[in-house]
Scaffold this active site. Structure first.
Site, PDB file in Angstrom:
ATOM      1  N   SER A 196      53.464   9.754  19.690  1.00  9.88           N
ATOM      2  CA  SER A 196      54.643  10.529  19.320  1.00  9.88           C
ATOM      3  C   SER A 196      55.923   9.747  19.542  1.00  9.88           C
ATOM      4  CB  SER A 196      54.683  11.814  20.148  1.00  9.88           C
ATOM      5  OG  SER A 196      55.910  12.495  19.986  1.00  9.88           O
TER       6      SER A 196
ATOM      7  N   TYR B 287      55.096  15.224  28.061  1.00 12.78           N
ATOM      8  CA  TYR B 287      54.298  14.940  26.865  1.00 12.78           C
ATOM      9  C   TYR B 287      54.449  13.477  26.447  1.00 12.78           C
ATOM     10  CZ  TYR B 287      52.864  15.169  21.935  1.00 12.78           C
ATOM     11  OH  TYR B 287      52.260  14.946  20.726  1.00 12.78           O
TER      12      TYR B 287
ATOM     13  N   LYS C  60      51.556  10.446  26.513  1.00 14.84           N
ATOM     14  CA  LYS C  60      51.230   9.647  25.332  1.00 14.84           C
ATOM     15  C   LYS C  60      51.473   8.160  25.593  1.00 14.84           C
ATOM     16  CE  LYS C  60      49.824  12.669  22.289  1.00 14.84           C
ATOM     17  NZ  LYS C  60      48.461  12.585  21.716  1.00 14.84           N
TER      18      LYS C  60
END
Length: 320
Positions: free
Chosen positions: A124, A148, A152
């Site tokens: 992302s 998040y 990642k």
């Protein structure tokens, strides 16, 4: 060719399955089997000569994917994830699904000797953050500002290292914000970017939680699926030692998105968007950069949408 897909019941997973079935081949080889994996048994389309096996598996349990890896898939599309706001709200859940499950998958590939298996992971734009230059590229240091993005980024480093060691043939796609997603809003911080277009186009109200001047780096669903397939076809040596790359996208502000909505559906549609600031979402989205030099991905054949109007037109054509 045998292709396994985690997160196969999700939005991207289902689109990827349909496109692979439609193509019938990958990298010049006929697709013989698709193994679809999710926490619930993924729906399987009519696939003709392609064998489809749907499995409800908990990939967060140690060895949860061993039964699939023992079948030695040629390609693994790793799409399973807890989305941004949910990962921020529940650190344990985000770590378990986004990081621990990926590490377990890599260790499974190692145990089963899957050095030739091409592992494609969806990462992302949230991997970036902090004080950044005006325009970023693949080699800009990652400094995520949310859990998040951190999860990642850690997975990216592991995939780089396992690929360097010859334990798997990894490749990581940093995804822009994907618009326009069908369905209903989800827990992703970027969910508003689709809903402020999707709902008004259906005659419903939507909430915009960020300022009009907020810029986003966006890509359409069809371009993402195209990129996932191409990522499995690109030779590892073409990627080099650093296996993560930012996909090409376009930079657009919320105001420009609403201007496009006005051009397509008129002032009445734009009036259905209510502006209700949400500091939690604003701060998450504001940490994501919006301008990239994607020359590396461009050279490898990855493509962006021409403009935001093309993205909206594609959504309308698909919906009709």
């Amino acid at each position: 060719m045998h292709i396994a897909i985690t997160g196969a019941a999700g939005f991207l997973g289902q689109r990827l399955v349909r496109q692979l079935v439609k193509r019938g081949e990958l990298d010049g080889r006929a697709i013989r089997r698709l193994t679809l994996i999710d926490q619930v048994e993924p729906p399987a389309p009519d696939a003709g000569a392609i064998e489809i096996v749907s499995r409800a598996l908990d990939i967060t349990t140690p060895g949860g994917l061993d039964s699939v890896l023992a079948e030695r898939p040629d390609v693994i599309h790793h799409l399973a994830a807890v989305v941004s706001s949910a990962a921020e709200a529940d650190l344990d859940l985000g770590m378990k699904v986004n990081f621990d499950a990926t590490r377990s998958l890599l260790e499974g590939c190692r145990r089963h000797g899957l050095a030739e298996t091409r592992l494609v992971m969806a990462s992302s734009v949230a991997a970036y953050g902090g004080e950044l230059p005006e325009v970023l590229d693949d080699m800009t240091a990652v400094q995520p500002q949310n859990s998040y993005g951190t999860q990642k980024a850690m997975c990216e480093l592991l995939i780089n290292d396992y690929s360097r060691r010859g334990l798997v043939d990894g490749r990581v796609l940093r995804l822009p914000t994907i618009v326009i997603r069908p369905g209903r809003p989800n827990a992703a911080a970027s969910s508003f970017a689709s809903s402020i277009l999707r709902e008004p186009l259906s005659g419903e109200e939507a909430i915009c939680p960020v300022p009009l001047d907020q810029e986003l780096f966006v890509l359409s669903p069809s371009r993402v699926i195209e990129a996932l397939i191409l990522a499995a076809e690109v030779p590892g040596e073409a990627l080099g030692a650093f296996r993560a790359l930012m996909l090409p996208g376009i930079t657009v502000s919320v105001a420009e998105m609403l201007d496009t909505l006005r051009e397509v559906a008129g002032d009445e549609a734009v009036a259905r968007v209510r502006h209700e600031p949400d500091e939690r979402i604003r701060s998450l989205v504001a940490s994501w950069p919006a301008r990239f030099d994607t020359a590396r991905a461009d050279r490898l054949g990855f493509r962006r949408d021409a403009d935001f109007g093309e993205i909206v037109d594609a959504y309308l054509a698909e919906r009709s």
